[in-house]
Motif scaffolding. Structure first.
Motif, PDB file in Angstrom:
ATOM      1  N   ASN A 141      -8.120 -66.165  56.478  1.00  0.00           N
ATOM      2  CA  ASN A 141      -6.698 -66.518  56.567  1.00  0.00           C
ATOM      3  C   ASN A 141      -6.253 -67.519  55.505  1.00  0.00           C
ATOM      4  N   TRP A 142      -7.033 -67.684  54.441  1.00  0.00           N
ATOM      5  CA  TRP A 142      -6.679 -68.675  53.439  1.00  0.00           C
ATOM      6  C   TRP A 142      -5.414 -68.266  52.690  1.00  0.00           C
ATOM      7  N   GLY A 143      -4.561 -69.269  52.458  1.00  0.00           N
ATOM      8  CA  GLY A 143      -3.316 -69.017  51.745  1.00  0.00           C
ATOM      9  C   GLY A 143      -3.332 -69.608  50.346  1.00  0.00           C
ATOM     10  N   SER A 144      -2.510 -69.038  49.477  1.00  0.00           N
ATOM     11  CA  SER A 144      -2.368 -69.535  48.112  1.00  0.00           C
ATOM     12  C   SER A 144      -1.371 -70.690  48.068  1.00  0.00           C
ATOM     13  N   CYS A 145      -1.575 -71.592  47.141  1.00  0.00           N
ATOM     14  CA  CYS A 145      -0.600 -72.667  46.903  1.00  0.00           C
ATOM     15  C   CYS A 145       0.760 -72.092  46.557  1.00  0.00           C
ATOM     16  N   PHE A 146       0.765 -70.900  45.944  1.00  0.00           N
ATOM     17  CA  PHE A 146       2.010 -70.280  45.489  1.00  0.00           C
ATOM     18  C   PHE A 146       2.526 -69.234  46.478  1.00  0.00           C
ATOM     19  N   THR A 147       2.261 -69.462  47.760  1.00  0.00           N
ATOM     20  CA  THR A 147       2.677 -68.630  48.902  1.00  0.00           C
ATOM     21  C   THR A 147       1.844 -67.350  49.004  1.00  0.00           C
ATOM     22  N   GLY A 148       1.795 -66.815  50.221  1.00  0.00           N
ATOM     23  CA  GLY A 148       1.051 -65.592  50.478  1.00  0.00           C
ATOM     24  C   GLY A 148      -0.435 -65.822  50.622  1.00  0.00           C
ATOM     25  N   SER A 149      -1.181 -64.717  50.690  1.00  0.00           N
ATOM     26  CA  SER A 149      -2.626 -64.799  50.850  1.00  0.00           C
ATOM     27  C   SER A 149      -3.297 -65.304  49.579  1.00  0.00           C
ATOM     28  N   ALA A 150      -4.456 -65.931  49.750  1.00  0.00           N
ATOM     29  CA  ALA A 150      -5.269 -66.376  48.608  1.00  0.00           C
ATOM     30  C   ALA A 150      -6.229 -65.269  48.155  1.00  0.00           C
ATOM     31  N   LEU A 387       6.457 -70.896  38.234  1.00  0.00           N
ATOM     32  CA  LEU A 387       5.998 -69.842  39.134  1.00  0.00           C
ATOM     33  C   LEU A 387       6.101 -70.276  40.595  1.00  0.00           C
ATOM     34  N   ASP A 388       5.741 -71.516  40.873  1.00  0.00           N
ATOM     35  CA  ASP A 388       5.802 -72.039  42.235  1.00  0.00           C
ATOM     36  C   ASP A 388       7.227 -71.970  42.778  1.00  0.00           C
ATOM     37  N   SER A 389       8.196 -72.364  41.971  1.00  0.00           N
ATOM     38  CA  SER A 389       9.601 -72.362  42.403  1.00  0.00           C
ATOM     39  C   SER A 389      10.124 -70.944  42.602  1.00  0.00           C
ATOM     40  N   ILE A 390       9.812 -70.058  41.668  1.00  0.00           N
ATOM     41  CA  ILE A 390      10.288 -68.674  41.744  1.00  0.00           C
ATOM     42  C   ILE A 390       9.680 -67.961  42.946  1.00  0.00           C
ATOM     43  N   ASN A 391       8.367 -68.163  43.158  1.00  0.00           N
ATOM     44  CA  ASN A 391       7.706 -67.549  44.315  1.00  0.00           C
ATOM     45  C   ASN A 391       8.270 -68.074  45.628  1.00  0.00           C
TER      46      ASN A 391
END
Length: 561
Positions: A141-150, A387-391
């Motif tokens: 269930n790990w997530g990415s810093c930039f949203t969504g799955s890692a 990228l972080d903001s756009i995501n």
């Protein structure tokens, strides 16, 4: 007992985000030759160390933090010959140079990953972290810093690879000794070129939990990436790095440690010198967040800010070393975030500088902070490049509909990393003197009023105040080595503390208020000499019993033994 004097404790570090610092060839992107052009400026400011955000070869998915070749320069920034000249120029100006070391992950275009994804038995397969899915779902269930799955599914081998950041930033497998040896060899190569140290990106994420189990806390269905921080072997890896690389030279090292606890920081930055000199912790950067959600325009609670900073100041005292910052390439402009970027911009920018630089630790100045640069008036999501903001916009507005477009744009204008990435404002000519071409991201339109040329000519500018703070720090060991003690922890408007070294004391009083505030001075400081202030005509030279602070006022009084 006198404190051990070390140059990196007494230094002031200046962070350069090369893409936005100075463009020398008119292509709209800052470059190494632009940095060479401005070396005199950095020397005049008085800083000791330059920290460069990544300049390595990169497809630039995450503005250079996705590296495809650690021993080549990104084409937009110049050549290795340009780098060698820049390094020589820095040293000739009395400045040391620190590289941004990004080794939790590489680009998916790095030759190691290109090989790794070819087959399950490729020699480079184990350089990265591959897993099969579970019951048709992600491996965990790990997530990415930039949203969504890692996790990202790879068609060729029908397996998933781990990426705690962008899917184009696969995580390296530090369990593999070959990976560590490759990284250490690369670091030694840079030291042999003459660089003076490393700022280590997401250092606390190198060691993953064995077995990669599901983790918490969970946000939007995934464990937030910092649940992976401070893994079981991370200190072992860094100590190995110290033995095989860092002990070869007199380096300065700072580890960016997301989700670091005070107890873990004591290990990373212990005075025994087995790991790094200091860490970046981000607890104070979350004071104006809404739980795990940073996308908010919530106002900072000064009481909470003081509690966090004081806990770190006192907790590391005599055990490890602190790093001090309000801004960097991943945080918005501090004068817009914590103070007044309108009527009292100059005064409140000086107040923030006073509050931070008078604490114990090594101060970091982010490019433009010394001018009091502000957040930018972005008008639409198309203005952003981060990228972080756009995501986040796509995820929270378009997909999950958590925020309206208007709300999210308001939050992005407050918190987006792009606020720190608008071009440096050198003068009042077109594009703020940053480029003769089309800048890669918008220039803040207030460059006509806020720019280096104007501030260098004005003795009362934010620039000259930073210059004075840096000079005072070199002349007064108490600013570096004095112990810190908080006053008025419950005040919602005043941040006051003392510094003590032997029989010498400093009293620091900073107002985080747009109104006039009154402070009752400790008896021992009454009628002591003024050491520093951001408003000389309004604050008395002798400390009174009742000190009246004007809006955003700051003063330091000096008590000699």
């Amino acid at each position: 007992m006198k404190p051990e004097r070390l140059w990196w404790k007494e230094a002031v570090v200046y962070q350069i985000y090369p893409r936005s610092f100075k463009d020398s060839n008119g292509d709209g992107i800052g470059d190494l030759r632009g940095i060479i052009e401005k070396m005199d400026y950095l020397q005049e400011l008085g800083v000791d160390v330059i920290w460069l955000s990544p300049i390595y070869e990169s497809p630039n998915d995450d503005n250079g933090y996705d590296i495809s070749n650690y021993q080549a320069i990104m084409k937009g920034f110049g050549t290795m010959e340009d780098f060698d000249e820049m390094l020589a120029s820095a040293h000739a100006h009395g400045l040391r140079l620190v590289m941004d070391l990004v080794v939790n992950h590489t680009s998916d275009e790095h030759p190691w990953f290109v090989e790794s994804r070819k087959s399950v038995d490729n020699p480079y397969r184990d350089y990265y972290i591959w897993r099969e899915g579970k019951d048709g779902k992600f491996p965990n269930n790990w997530g990415s810093c930039f949203t969504g799955s890692a996790w990202e599914f790879d068609e060729r081998t029908q397996m998933y690879y781990l990426h705690l950041f962008s899917k184009k930033q696969p995580d390296l497998n530090w369990e593999n000794p070959k990976v560590r040896e490759e990284v250490f060899r690369m670091m030694n190569w840079w030291l042999d070129k003459g660089v003076d140290g490393f700022r280590m990106d997401v250092l606390s994420l190198l060691s993953k939990e064995p077995g990669l189990p599901d983790l918490g806390p969970v946000l939007n269905g995934y464990a937030v990436y910092n649940a992976c921080a401070n893994g079981p072997r991370v200190h072992e890896y860094i100590q190995e790095m110290r033995r095989k690389v860092l002990n070869r030279a007199d380096t300065i090292t700072v580890g960016e440690c997301c989700a670091v606890t005070l107890e873990e920081a004591k290990k990373y930055a212990s005075r025994d010198g087995r790991e790094v000199n200091m860490v970046f912790q981000f607890e104070h950067m979350d004071v104006d967040s809404d739980g795990e959600n940073k996308w908010t325009d919530k106002k900072m609670d000064l009481r909470k800010m003081k509690e966090v900073l004081t806990r770190w100041e006192k907790g590391l005292e005599g055990i490890a070393w602190n790093s001090l910052f309000w801004e960097n390439h991943a945080q918005p402009r501090s004068v817009s975030r914590y103070a007044d970027d309108g009527r009292y911009r100059v005064r409140s920018a000086k107040m923030l500088a006073t509050c931070l630089h008078m604490m114990q630790g090594t101060p970091y100045v982010y490019q433009g902070e010394e001018l009091g640069m502000t957040n930018a008036p972005f008008q639409s999501v198309s203005d952003f490049r981060d990228l972080d903001s756009i995501n986040a916009y796509r995820d929270l507005v378009k997909d999950q509909k958590v925020f309206t477009e208007e709300e999210m744009l308001r939050f992005l204008r407050k918190k987006s990393r792009d606020n720190a990435r608008t071009p440096f404002q050198w003068d009042d000519s077109e594009n703020g003197g940053f480029t003769t071409g089309t800048p890669w991201i918008m220039v803040n339109p207030n460059y006509k009023e806020i720019n280096a040329k104007e501030e260098l000519a004005d003795p009362a500018s934010v620039f000259h105040y930073y210059q004075k703070l840096i000079r005072l720090r070199k002349e007064n060991p108490i600013m570096v080595y004095g112990t810190y003690d908080l006053l008025l922890p419950e005040s919602e408007t005043i941040y006051a503390y003392t510094r003590t070294l032997g029989k010498e004391k400093l009293l620091v009083v900073c107002s985080f208020s747009g109104e006039e505030e009154t402070f009752d001075c400790p008896e021992e400081f009454v009628v002591t000499e003024r050491f520093l202030t951001n408003c000389e005509t309004e604050i008395p030279e002798k400390c009174p019993e009742k000190l009246v602070l004007p809006p955003w006022g700051a003063v330091v009084y000096h008590l000699k033994g």
